[in-house]
Design an enzyme around this catalytic site. Structure first.
Site, PDB file in Angstrom:
ATOM      1  CD  GLU A 246     -75.400  52.970  38.180  1.00  0.00           C
ATOM      2  OE1 GLU A 246     -74.944  53.537  37.164  1.00  0.00           O
ATOM      3  OE2 GLU A 246     -75.040  51.834  38.523  1.00  0.00           O
ATOM      4  CB  CYS A 280     -77.761  58.600  32.647  1.00  0.00           C
ATOM      5  SG  CYS A 280     -78.425  56.933  32.604  1.00  0.00           S
TER       6      CYS A 280
END
Ligand code: NAD
Length: 473
Positions: A246, A280
């Site tokens: 990720e 993110c």
């Protein structure tokens, strides 16, 4: 807090509290002082943790599913009961305001419970008088989990829970910037799970690299930056480890000509500035139709002026400091560079004086695609806004990125926006929100944003391998 008063949390290996000869200072970004000293795990201590996890795997993987789920639920309940302690640790080490730290713990346990609502049962693929074929999910073995510093508790729980639920054991390493709350999660785990099922070690980047090359680890579950993700992929090739990566994002948001700027301003603002922009999947590049550009800019600035930046423990603070000095310097440099290259600072907020790592909310216009503020992931409170005339241009600019984590389209007509959103080259395509997550909804990116997903059934499956049982009758 001085070094002598600093917290000294332990690592958790094979059910035991473990201290180390070497330690790492943990800085409170609101004061820039040492708040805790965390263990710096040696290579032999990592070997011990992996060996403990391998040994525990033999029994844990054989525990009946219902019992494993019962223990995982008991763990989640204990973490929930510890919210106040965890939230305080988080605010000190990460910087986020205390109410937001409580929300992070709440979100972590909420998502964790979501995982326990899914069970990967065997699936019959063929059943005839002469043949029976069943697909089963088997645990992998020892999971090596490595996390980033922006949501330490959330990211740790996103890895502990699916690991142990599916019968794996885990060695978890938090970011050296924010190890304290994660070590506390490790301590709580020892109250519930047999020794060696959940091991938590802390250390620097070397420790992460040792994990990725360790022959006893079967999968690396990683959340962090793109460059580190690439290094991990290369290093994990040694014993062909499974990977979930990720990674970063440089998400775009496209604001169409029919939006009500005043109504959407708060959501657009938080899409970027939540967690001081250290998300993110934050909306980092905003493309706004020229007919509403002035109104959107005006409403965003109006809303930004109501936001208070300050130490996370102070009441009424909306946004805390940036988590670490390196990010602080990088974000400063990106803003200065953009201005030197011709960008306009549409708005920059005041910040508290003092040594804390406080960065101003910064909204940039007149930016160019080549500027670092646009072309790279900026992990801090900086938003760029670019006007567009033609939706196809906006879509092209949005997709012109090495990353592909999330993207959004904003409109008074969600169906119209959805047509455009579906053409975004990213894992999460959102309408009138950014980001949008749920326990049953897979989350992950494409291109440079990573491999695999977390959450949902698909997220749980990533912690298993498929075995086909094929019987000739
Ligand atoms: P980072 O890559 O510097 O560090 C992440 C973790 O990797 C840390 O624990 C670090 O010690 C470890 N590490 C560093 N070098 C390593 C190596 N060679 N081998 C193994 N491990 C190593 O990232 P960061 O600065 O902590 O986090 C910020 C980044 O994380 C941003 O790019 C952000 O977008 C990304 N992020 C992604 C998600 C997501 O779900 N996609 C969520 C949060 C953060």
């Amino acid at each position: 807090m001085t070094m002598t008063q600093a917290l000294k949390p332990a690592m958790w290996i094979n059910g035991q509290a473990v201290h180390t000869d070497h330690t790492l200072p943990v800085i409170d970004p609101a004061t820039a002082e040492v708040y805790a000293v965390a263990p710096d795990c040696s290579r032999s201590q990592l070997d011990e943790a992996v060996a403990a996890a391998q040994k525990a795997f033999i029994h844990w993987s054989a525990v009946p599913t219902a019992e494993r789920y019962r223990l995982v639920n008991a763990y989640i309940d204990r973490v929930t009961a510890d919210t106040e302690v965890l939230a305080n640790l988080l605010t000190h080490e990460q910087g986020k305001p205390l109410p937001k730290a409580r929300s992070e713990v709440g979100a972590a346990t909420f998502f964790a419970k979501g995982y326990t609502a899914v069970e990967l049962k065997p699936q019959v693929l063929r059943e005839t008088p002469t043949q029976y074929v069943e697909q089963r999910h088997r645990p992998l073995g020892v999971i090596g989990a490595i996390t980033a510093w922006n949501y330490p508790v959330l990211l740790a729980m996103w890895k502990i829970i699916p690991s142990v639920l599916t019968g794996n054991t885990i060695v978890l390493k938090p970011s050296p910037n924010t190890p304290v709350a994660t070590l506390r999660l490790g301590e709580i785990a020892q109250e519930v799970f047999p020794p060696g099922v959940v091991n938590v070690v802390s250390g620097g980047n070397d420790l992460g690299a040792w994990m990725t090359e360790h022959s006893g680890i079967r999968k690396i579950a990683f959340t962090g930056s793109g460059p580190t993700g690439k290094r991990i992929m290369a290093s994990a090739a040694g014993n062909l480890k499974r990977l979930t990566l990720e990674l970063g994002g440089n998400d775009a948001g496209i604001v169409l000509d029919d939006v009500d700027a005043a109504k959407m301003a708060a959501d657009l603002f938080w899409a970027k500035f939540s967690n001081c922009g250290q998300v993110c999947a934050a909306l980092k590049r905003m493309y706004v139709h020229r007919s509403v550009y002035a109104a959107v800019c005006e409403e965003l600035v109006k809303f930004a002026k109501t936001i208070k930046i300050g130490p996370g423990l102070q009441e009424g603070v909306d946004i805390g400091p940036i988590q670490n000095r390196m990010q602080f310097d990088q974000v400063h440099a990106v803003i200065a560079e953009a201005v030197a290259e011709g960008a306009t600072i549409l708005y920059q907020s005041p910040v508290p004086a003092g040594p804390g790592l406080f960065l101003p909310i910064t909204i940039l216009t007149n930016v160019k695609p080549s500027m670092r503020a646009v072309a790279h992931e900026v992990f801090g409170p900086v938003l760029t806004i670019t006007p567009f005339d033609d939706e196809t241009d906006a879509l092209r600019w949005a997709n012109d990125s090495e990353y592909g984590l999330g993207g959004s389209v904003w409109s008074s007509n969600p169906e119209r926006a959805a047509v455009l959103a579906a053409q975004l080259d990213c894992g999460g395509a959102w309408v009138n929100q950014h980001p949008a997550m749920g326990p049953e909804i897979p989350f992950g990116g494409v291109k440079g944003s990573g491999i695999g997903v977390e959450l949902g059934r698909a997220g749980l499956e990533e912690y298993t391998s498929i075995q086909v049982l094929n019987i000739k009758r």
